[in-house]
Design a protein around this motif. Structure first.
Motif, PDB file in Angstrom:
ATOM      1  N   MET A   1      53.590  -3.500  78.054  1.00  0.00           N
ATOM      2  CA  MET A   1      53.765  -2.215  78.749  1.00  0.00           C
ATOM      3  C   MET A   1      54.037  -1.076  77.776  1.00  0.00           C
ATOM      4  O   MET A   1      53.527   0.016  77.935  1.00  0.00           O
ATOM      5  CB  MET A   1      54.973  -2.348  79.715  1.00  0.00           C
ATOM      6  N   LEU A   2      54.868  -1.340  76.790  1.00  0.00           N
ATOM      7  CA  LEU A   2      55.166  -0.313  75.787  1.00  0.00           C
ATOM      8  C   LEU A   2      53.945   0.027  74.975  1.00  0.00           C
ATOM      9  O   LEU A   2      53.681   1.190  74.645  1.00  0.00           O
ATOM     10  CB  LEU A   2      56.324  -0.800  74.908  1.00  0.00           C
ATOM     11  N   LEU A   3      53.187  -0.984  74.660  1.00  0.00           N
ATOM     12  CA  LEU A   3      51.969  -0.736  73.876  1.00  0.00           C
ATOM     13  C   LEU A   3      50.971   0.098  74.667  1.00  0.00           C
ATOM     14  O   LEU A   3      50.301   0.977  74.117  1.00  0.00           O
ATOM     15  CB  LEU A   3      51.351  -2.082  73.471  1.00  0.00           C
ATOM     16  N   ARG A   4      50.924  -0.205  75.941  1.00  0.00           N
ATOM     17  CA  ARG A   4      49.970   0.578  76.766  1.00  0.00           C
ATOM     18  C   ARG A   4      50.413   2.045  76.815  1.00  0.00           C
ATOM     19  O   ARG A   4      49.582   2.966  76.752  1.00  0.00           O
ATOM     20  CB  ARG A   4      49.956   0.001  78.172  1.00  0.00           C
ATOM     21  N   LEU A   5      51.698   2.311  76.890  1.00  0.00           N
ATOM     22  CA  LEU A   5      52.187   3.699  76.910  1.00  0.00           C
ATOM     23  C   LEU A   5      51.930   4.408  75.601  1.00  0.00           C
ATOM     24  O   LEU A   5      51.520   5.576  75.563  1.00  0.00           O
ATOM     25  CB  LEU A   5      53.691   3.691  77.219  1.00  0.00           C
ATOM     26  N   LEU A   6      52.144   3.739  74.504  1.00  0.00           N
ATOM     27  CA  LEU A   6      51.862   4.350  73.198  1.00  0.00           C
ATOM     28  C   LEU A   6      50.383   4.649  73.046  1.00  0.00           C
ATOM     29  O   LEU A   6      49.989   5.670  72.459  1.00  0.00           O
ATOM     30  CB  LEU A   6      52.341   3.423  72.083  1.00  0.00           C
ATOM     31  N   PHE A   7      49.557   3.754  73.597  1.00  0.00           N
ATOM     32  CA  PHE A   7      48.117   3.955  73.500  1.00  0.00           C
ATOM     33  C   PHE A   7      47.704   5.213  74.269  1.00  0.00           C
ATOM     34  O   PHE A   7      46.906   6.026  73.789  1.00  0.00           O
ATOM     35  CB  PHE A   7      47.411   2.699  74.037  1.00  0.00           C
ATOM     36  N   VAL A   8      48.298   5.367  75.425  1.00  0.00           N
ATOM     37  CA  VAL A   8      47.966   6.571  76.222  1.00  0.00           C
ATOM     38  C   VAL A   8      48.445   7.833  75.525  1.00  0.00           C
ATOM     39  O   VAL A   8      47.764   8.864  75.478  1.00  0.00           O
ATOM     40  CB  VAL A   8      48.600   6.451  77.611  1.00  0.00           C
ATOM     41  N   LEU A   9      49.636   7.837  74.937  1.00  0.00           N
ATOM     42  CA  LEU A   9      50.138   9.009  74.218  1.00  0.00           C
ATOM     43  C   LEU A   9      49.280   9.324  73.013  1.00  0.00           C
ATOM     44  O   LEU A   9      49.049  10.507  72.673  1.00  0.00           O
ATOM     45  CB  LEU A   9      51.588   8.768  73.783  1.00  0.00           C
ATOM     46  N   LEU A  10      48.820   8.323  72.343  1.00  0.00           N
ATOM     47  CA  LEU A  10      47.956   8.554  71.176  1.00  0.00           C
ATOM     48  C   LEU A  10      46.650   9.212  71.579  1.00  0.00           C
ATOM     49  O   LEU A  10      46.159  10.121  70.900  1.00  0.00           O
ATOM     50  CB  LEU A  10      47.707   7.211  70.461  1.00  0.00           C
ATOM     51  N   ILE A  11      46.093   8.710  72.667  1.00  0.00           N
ATOM     52  CA  ILE A  11      44.831   9.324  73.147  1.00  0.00           C
ATOM     53  C   ILE A  11      45.081  10.799  73.526  1.00  0.00           C
ATOM     54  O   ILE A  11      44.288  11.685  73.206  1.00  0.00           O
ATOM     55  CB  ILE A  11      44.295   8.523  74.338  1.00  0.00           C
ATOM     56  N   ALA A  12      46.200  11.088  74.219  1.00  0.00           N
ATOM     57  CA  ALA A  12      46.483  12.490  74.606  1.00  0.00           C
ATOM     58  C   ALA A  12      46.692  13.368  73.397  1.00  0.00           C
ATOM     59  O   ALA A  12      46.275  14.544  73.358  1.00  0.00           O
ATOM     60  CB  ALA A  12      47.736  12.538  75.496  1.00  0.00           C
TER      61      ALA A  12
END
Length: 276
Positions: free
Chosen positions: A1-12
């Protein structure tokens, strides 16, 4: 879950950087130092010096030495004040050539003569008239209204006048009424008719009236008849004091006849009087 959130922030974050690179570089970030069409500001020390006169070229040529500031950055700095020099060209006097004497004389001869003085009309003169007498104030007001347009000013006044109401023949008053009646009976015995004994209080009380006449000649004839019969007959004028009104007016001399023709009140006339 944390990795998925970091991935989304990186894309933004990547999207935001890409947008800044693309959109931020599309518009100008700085304003040019000067706008197009506006000359640049030059200091006096930057102007070229003329070799011959040693004065600034701009001053000798009569052109402005400096122009207004065009850049906001330059205005923020404390630059020396620019001096503007405007050339002043003195007006050349127009030479006047004196006209020849012949032309001056000709112009004077052709000039129109001044108009002759026109004789003015003589000063209008006025006179004063007294109009009346009026038996009533109604007649006076009517005449005053009729003559208002012909008069300069007017005034009204009241006077007391003595009017004749005929001539009377009488026997003097007696001390008592009985004596007056006895005198009347003696007249009757002498054949003298048309008499009466005055009983009204006054100066004629207890007198015997023998008649009232408008013509003084008839009054004298009646008096003489009674005297011939042996009675002390007398004759006197019967008068009464009554008020009358006058209208004083000031009119021009040339309207005197018009004033007289305009008077309609019975017995009223116009006569000269003192001015007021």
């Amino acid at each position: 879950m944390l990795l998925r959130l970091l991935f989304v922030l990186l894309i933004a974050l990547n999207i935001a950087v890409a947008a800044w690179l693309l959109l931020g570089q599309s518009g100008p970030h700085a304003v040019e130092a000067s706008d197009k069409g506006v000359p640049e500001l030059k200091l006096l020390t930057e102007l070229p010096v003329a070799s011959s006169a040693g004065a600034p070229a701009g001053a000798s040529s009569g052109v402005a030495s400096a122009v207004p500031v065009a850049s906001s950055a330059t205005v923020a700095e404390k630059a020396p004040s620019a001096v503007v020099t405007m050339p002043v060209t003195p007006a050349k006097p127009t030479p006047t050539t004196p006209a020849p004497a012949q032309e001056v004389a000709k112009a004077a001869a052709e000039a129109p003569a001044p108009p002759a003085s026109v004789p003015t009309s003589a000063k209008r003169s006025y006179r004063c008239l007294a109009i009346g007498p009026f038996a009533t104030q109604v007649d006076l007001r009517t005449t005053r209204t009729t003559l208002a347009s012909r008069t300069v000013r007017s005034r009204q006044r009241q006077e007391q006048t003595t009017e004749s109401h005929g001539w009377r023949v009488f026997l003097p008053a007696q001390d008592t009424r009985e004596l007056a009646l006895a005198q009347a009976r003696r007249l009757e015995a002498k054949g003298i008719k048309d008499y009466f004994v005055v009983t009204v209080q006054g100066e004629m009380q207890n007198s015997v009236a023998l008649g009232l006449f408008h013509d003084p000649a008839n009054a004298r004839k009646r008096r003489d008849e009674v005297i011939a019969a042996g009675f002390p007959a007398r004759m006197s004028e019967r008068t009464e004091t009554t008020p009358v009104w006058w209208l004083d007016v000031v009119v021009p001399d040339d309207t005197g006849n018009d004033i007289r023709r305009a008077i309609r009140a019975p017995g009223a006339t116009a006569r000269p009087t003192g001015c007021f």
